[in-house]
Write an enzyme that holds these catalytic residues in place. Structure first.
Site, PDB file in Angstrom:
ATOM      1  N   SER A  43     -96.494 -53.027  30.079  1.00 12.57           N
ATOM      2  CA  SER A  43     -95.741 -53.231  31.316  1.00 12.57           C
ATOM      3  C   SER A  43     -94.253 -52.957  31.122  1.00 12.57           C
ATOM      4  O   SER A  43     -93.469 -53.102  32.042  1.00 12.57           O
ATOM      5  CB  SER A  43     -95.929 -54.678  31.795  1.00 12.57           C
ATOM      6  OG  SER A  43     -95.573 -55.588  30.763  1.00 12.57           O
ATOM      7  N   ASN A 130     -96.482 -66.682  27.878  1.00 16.03           N
ATOM      8  CA  ASN A 130     -96.971 -67.158  29.177  1.00 16.03           C
ATOM      9  C   ASN A 130     -95.921 -67.978  29.927  1.00 16.03           C
ATOM     10  O   ASN A 130     -95.686 -67.769  31.109  1.00 16.03           O
ATOM     11  CB  ASN A 130     -98.250 -67.979  28.995  1.00 16.03           C
ATOM     12  CG  ASN A 130     -99.376 -67.140  28.405  1.00 16.03           C
ATOM     13  OD1 ASN A 130     -99.243 -65.921  28.280  1.00 16.03           O
ATOM     14  ND2 ASN A 130    -100.480 -67.787  28.036  1.00 16.03           N
ATOM     15  N   THR A 175     -91.364 -57.515  80.025  1.00 13.76           N
ATOM     16  CA  THR A 175     -92.586 -58.120  79.481  1.00 13.76           C
ATOM     17  C   THR A 175     -93.646 -57.049  79.689  1.00 13.76           C
ATOM     18  O   THR A 175     -93.596 -56.316  80.688  1.00 13.76           O
ATOM     19  CB  THR A 175     -92.984 -59.416  80.229  1.00 13.76           C
ATOM     20  OG1 THR A 175     -93.222 -59.109  81.601  1.00 13.76           O
ATOM     21  CG2 THR A 175     -91.902 -60.490  80.127  1.00 13.76           C
ATOM     22  N   HIS A 176     -94.537 -56.910  78.759  1.00 10.55           N
ATOM     23  CA  HIS A 176     -95.538 -55.824  78.795  1.00 10.55           C
ATOM     24  C   HIS A 176     -94.868 -54.452  78.855  1.00 10.55           C
ATOM     25  O   HIS A 176     -95.447 -53.502  79.364  1.00 10.55           O
ATOM     26  CB  HIS A 176     -96.494 -55.975  79.981  1.00 10.55           C
ATOM     27  CG  HIS A 176     -97.013 -57.369  80.168  1.00 10.55           C
ATOM     28  ND1 HIS A 176     -98.168 -57.818  79.569  1.00 10.55           N
ATOM     29  CD2 HIS A 176     -96.508 -58.427  80.857  1.00 10.55           C
ATOM     30  CE1 HIS A 176     -98.358 -59.090  79.900  1.00 10.55           C
ATOM     31  NE2 HIS A 176     -97.366 -59.482  80.671  1.00 10.55           N
ATOM     32  N   SER A 303     -84.402 -31.697  63.659  1.00 10.24           N
ATOM     33  CA  SER A 303     -85.717 -31.112  63.462  1.00 10.24           C
ATOM     34  C   SER A 303     -85.523 -29.690  62.959  1.00 10.24           C
ATOM     35  O   SER A 303     -84.576 -29.014  63.355  1.00 10.24           O
ATOM     36  CB  SER A 303     -86.481 -31.107  64.780  1.00 10.24           C
ATOM     37  OG  SER A 303     -87.450 -30.086  64.778  1.00 10.24           O
ATOM     38  N   LYS A 309     -83.087 -31.821  68.794  1.00 12.10           N
ATOM     39  CA  LYS A 309     -83.547 -33.157  68.433  1.00 12.10           C
ATOM     40  C   LYS A 309     -82.635 -33.933  67.495  1.00 12.10           C
ATOM     41  O   LYS A 309     -81.999 -33.378  66.619  1.00 12.10           O
ATOM     42  CB  LYS A 309     -84.933 -33.055  67.773  1.00 12.10           C
ATOM     43  CG  LYS A 309     -85.951 -32.447  68.700  1.00 12.10           C
ATOM     44  CD  LYS A 309     -87.019 -33.386  69.138  1.00 12.10           C
ATOM     45  CE  LYS A 309     -87.732 -34.046  68.015  1.00 12.10           C
ATOM     46  NZ  LYS A 309     -88.813 -34.866  68.464  1.00 12.10           N
ATOM     47  N   ASN A 311     -83.608 -37.351  65.515  1.00 13.28           N
ATOM     48  CA  ASN A 311     -84.714 -38.297  65.338  1.00 13.28           C
ATOM     49  C   ASN A 311     -84.257 -39.584  64.656  1.00 13.28           C
ATOM     50  O   ASN A 311     -83.485 -39.535  63.703  1.00 13.28           O
ATOM     51  CB  ASN A 311     -85.821 -37.647  64.500  1.00 13.28           C
ATOM     52  CG  ASN A 311     -86.419 -36.443  65.202  1.00 13.28           C
ATOM     53  OD1 ASN A 311     -86.484 -36.410  66.434  1.00 13.28           O
ATOM     54  ND2 ASN A 311     -86.825 -35.444  64.432  1.00 13.28           N
ATOM     55  N   GLU A 316     -87.508 -45.642  62.133  1.00 10.57           N
ATOM     56  CA  GLU A 316     -88.932 -45.317  61.977  1.00 10.57           C
ATOM     57  C   GLU A 316     -89.418 -45.655  60.568  1.00 10.57           C
ATOM     58  O   GLU A 316     -90.489 -46.224  60.373  1.00 10.57           O
ATOM     59  CB  GLU A 316     -89.169 -43.833  62.242  1.00 10.57           C
ATOM     60  CG  GLU A 316     -89.044 -43.450  63.699  1.00 10.57           C
ATOM     61  CD  GLU A 316     -89.130 -41.943  63.878  1.00 10.57           C
ATOM     62  OE1 GLU A 316     -90.170 -41.482  64.338  1.00 10.57           O
ATOM     63  OE2 GLU A 316     -88.171 -41.238  63.539  1.00 10.57           O
ATOM     64  N   TYR A 343    -103.204 -69.063  32.281  1.00 13.67           N
ATOM     65  CA  TYR A 343    -102.694 -67.701  32.390  1.00 13.67           C
ATOM     66  C   TYR A 343    -103.804 -66.677  32.216  1.00 13.67           C
ATOM     67  O   TYR A 343    -104.678 -66.829  31.366  1.00 13.67           O
ATOM     68  CB  TYR A 343    -101.607 -67.437  31.330  1.00 13.67           C
ATOM     69  CG  TYR A 343    -101.122 -66.003  31.372  1.00 13.67           C
ATOM     70  CD1 TYR A 343    -100.101 -65.625  32.235  1.00 13.67           C
ATOM     71  CD2 TYR A 343    -101.737 -65.021  30.596  1.00 13.67           C
ATOM     72  CE1 TYR A 343     -99.688 -64.302  32.318  1.00 13.67           C
ATOM     73  CE2 TYR A 343    -101.327 -63.691  30.673  1.00 13.67           C
ATOM     74  CZ  TYR A 343    -100.314 -63.342  31.536  1.00 13.67           C
ATOM     75  OH  TYR A 343     -99.913 -62.033  31.627  1.00 13.67           O
ATOM     76  N   GLN A 348     -99.849 -59.958  35.166  1.00 13.77           N
ATOM     77  CA  GLN A 348     -98.900 -58.886  34.878  1.00 13.77           C
ATOM     78  C   GLN A 348     -98.748 -57.973  36.102  1.00 13.77           C
ATOM     79  O   GLN A 348     -97.726 -57.310  36.258  1.00 13.77           O
ATOM     80  CB  GLN A 348     -99.368 -58.089  33.662  1.00 13.77           C
ATOM     81  CG  GLN A 348     -98.419 -56.994  33.231  1.00 13.77           C
ATOM     82  CD  GLN A 348     -98.719 -56.512  31.828  1.00 13.77           C
ATOM     83  OE1 GLN A 348     -98.532 -57.235  30.853  1.00 13.77           O
ATOM     84  NE2 GLN A 348     -99.239 -55.302  31.712  1.00 13.77           N
ATOM     85  N   LYS A 351     -95.723 -57.927  39.111  1.00 17.34           N
ATOM     86  CA  LYS A 351     -94.348 -57.424  39.057  1.00 17.34           C
ATOM     87  C   LYS A 351     -94.057 -56.263  39.982  1.00 17.34           C
ATOM     88  O   LYS A 351     -93.090 -56.307  40.751  1.00 17.34           O
ATOM     89  CB  LYS A 351     -93.993 -57.072  37.621  1.00 17.34           C
ATOM     90  CG  LYS A 351     -93.875 -58.342  36.826  1.00 17.34           C
ATOM     91  CD  LYS A 351     -93.684 -58.175  35.375  1.00 17.34           C
ATOM     92  CE  LYS A 351     -93.996 -59.499  34.726  1.00 17.34           C
ATOM     93  NZ  LYS A 351     -95.434 -59.904  34.879  1.00 17.34           N
TER      94      LYS A 351
END
Ligand code: ARG
Length: 495
Positions: A43, A130, A175-176, A303, A309, A311, A316, A343, A348, A351
């Site tokens: 590791s 450990n 709303t919605h 783009s 464009k 973006n 996003e 343990y 391991q 991480k």
């Protein structure tokens, strides 16, 4: 391969016991690990980022061993000297990390022994990897939580800045995703401040349970040496609000559970979900169909085929990275579920998801604080380049959506109509406004009176956006007077 062959093929015993992994354990092993298994089990190439915590933990342990007369003062001094050199080697990039030495702990210990001899070999007295690794991860995460707390504060300040500049800007509240009622854009920004405030509180709470000392638990059962665990906790700042040391009270639990990391990832996931919701709104608001806001060009991309464009890549991506962090939460919690005490090497695997969660969250918070609130221009002392709002576009959208219909219904209720009847009457008025392609406030009084005789010319104040906004002055409501009260509360809190 026969046993005899395997034994004879094993490398000659090395003078440094930790030189190769086959030798790291003992003479008990009859064959070395294959390269594939070494790569699979090691590791070091990701856990080396724990090096500072690892050295801090070792120094605190050694100091205590010396104070308890488990090691000599000379050995302690040698360990300190060796660790100072190792620190400098790692910082300068001269330290040679070895895959063969599996992880950050064995790499540093091996180098220490190379530098200071037997004193280095005494460091691991009364300790196991450990309790060592559990301590390192907690120490490291504690520092990261503090940085995340600072970033959460910065983001809140950015949002409060934007809110303050836009208390009187009227946005269609949805709303919605259908226009519902007019709201102050400042009020809308402060909704996110509330979310990030709770995220900061969650982080502070996770920090409390992270900042607890496993060292002294050794492999799983505690140790025979007269360790002073509370002394180590104090040295490492693992203390409560009163400055009293906080140590794990059960050795089996201390070395095996990673619930603090899971909790952290859960808090990070929620925080990313809040960022993702904000991202979604920024993306919608900056689309041509809304045109409510602009974000600075440096957070957008063009783009390669459509020249017109811009973006919103940053929001996003943040929305996308939320999936990644929530995935890490799933990974960690699943990692834990089948593990018997104490343990297991499974741990391991805690991480990489934890590191990536921290990196993703920190980068996202940093970039959002700047994208929303702008960057400080030292020449003017002001922040510049945050989001810019287009109040006219917002207002046009509110009007198209008949956002004051509820106000008209409330008006009729105040004149004595039952709410349900008022609701129905207003539905007819909205239908008429749709036919005339105008807002409710643009219908002539005679037309409005056709829906109900009690409608009078004071109705126009009620139908105005500003009148509607001002009327919602309950605690936590969108009336600018209320929003200013909330702004003052946040300012006082954020300093
Ligand atoms: N690299 C290990 C981890 O991250 C350190 C602890 C290993 N302990 C052991 N007994 N194999 O969990």
């Amino acid at each position: 391969m026969s046993k005899a062959q395997a034994t004879s093929a094993a490398p000659a015993p090395s003078h440094n016991q930790l030189d190769t992994k086959a030798q790291a354990w003992s003479a008990l092993f009859e064959e070395p690990m294959s390269d594939l298994v070494k790569r699979y089990t090691s590791s070091v190439f990701f856990d080396k980022r724990l090096w500072q915590a690892d050295i801090a933990g070792s120094l605190a342990h050694a100091e205590m061993l010396a104070a308890q007369a488990v090691i000599s003062a000379e050995d302690h001094a040698s360990i300190q000297r060796g660790m100072a050199q190792i620190t400098q080697e790692i910082e300068s990039g001269a330290f040679e990390w070895k895959l063969d030495l599996e992880d950050v702990h064995l790499n540093i210990e091996a180098r220490l022994t190379q530098l200071v001899g037997d004193a280095g070999k005494r460091l691991h007295t009364g300790r196991s990897r450990n309790d060592q690794v559990a301590t390192d991860v907690r120490l490291w995460l504690r520092g990261e939580i503090d940085l995340i707390g600072d970033l959460l504060k910065e983001l809140q300040v950015s949002l409060v800045d934007v809110a303050e500049q836009n208390v009187d800007v009227i946005l269609p509240g949805f709303t919605h995703l259908q226009v519902a009622q007019p709201v102050s854009f400042g009020h809308h920004m402060l909704a996110y401040v509330e979310m990030f405030k709770r995220d900061a509180e969650r982080m502070a709470d996770v920090r409390r349970r992270t900042n607890v000392l496993p060292l002294g638990s050794a492999a799983l059962a505690g140790t025979t040496y007269p360790l002073d665990r509370e002394r180590v906790a104090k040295t490492l700042g693992m203390v409560d609000a009163n400055g009293s040391p906080v140590v794990c009270q059960n050795s089996l639990d201390a070395v095996s559970d990673r619930d603090f990391a899971i909790e952290f990832t859960a808090a990070a996931s929620l925080c990313m979900v809040h960022v993702s919701r904000l991202s979604e709104e920024l993306i919608i608001w900056m689309s041509q169909n809304f045109g409510f806001i602009k974000i600075a060009d440096r957070f957008t991309t063009g783009s390669s085929i459509m020249p017109q464009k811009k973006n919103p890549d940053v929001p996003e991506l943040a929305r996308g990275k939320t999936g990644r962090v929530v995935g890490h939460l799933m990974g960690l919690i699943t990692l834990m579920k089948g593990q018997p005490l104490a343990y297991n090497k499974d741990n391991q695997e805690d991480k990489e998801p934890l590191f990536d969660t921290v990196d993703t969250l920190k980068d996202t918070l940093r970039i959002f604080a700047e994208m929303v609130g702008g960057q400080l221009n030292p020449a003017t002392g002001h922040k510049e380049g945050g989001i810019t709002v287009n109040p006219q576009a917002m207002e046009n959208a509110v009007k198209r959506g008949y956002a004051t219909a509820t106000d008209l219904a409330d008006y009729l209720v105040k004149k004595g109509l039952p709410f349900r009847d008022a609701h129905e009457t207003v539905a007819h008025a909205v239908k008429a406004a749709t036919t005339h392609a105008c807002d409710l406030s643009e219908l002539p009084l005679a037309v409005l009176q056709g829906f109900h005789p009690q409608i009078d010319k004071d109705v126009y104040e009620v139908l105005s956006l500003r009148g509607s906004l001002n009327a919602r002055s309950t605690l936590g409501g969108t009336a600018p007077a209320q929003v200013r009260i909330q702004l003052a509360r946040h300012r006082a809190r954020l300093g």
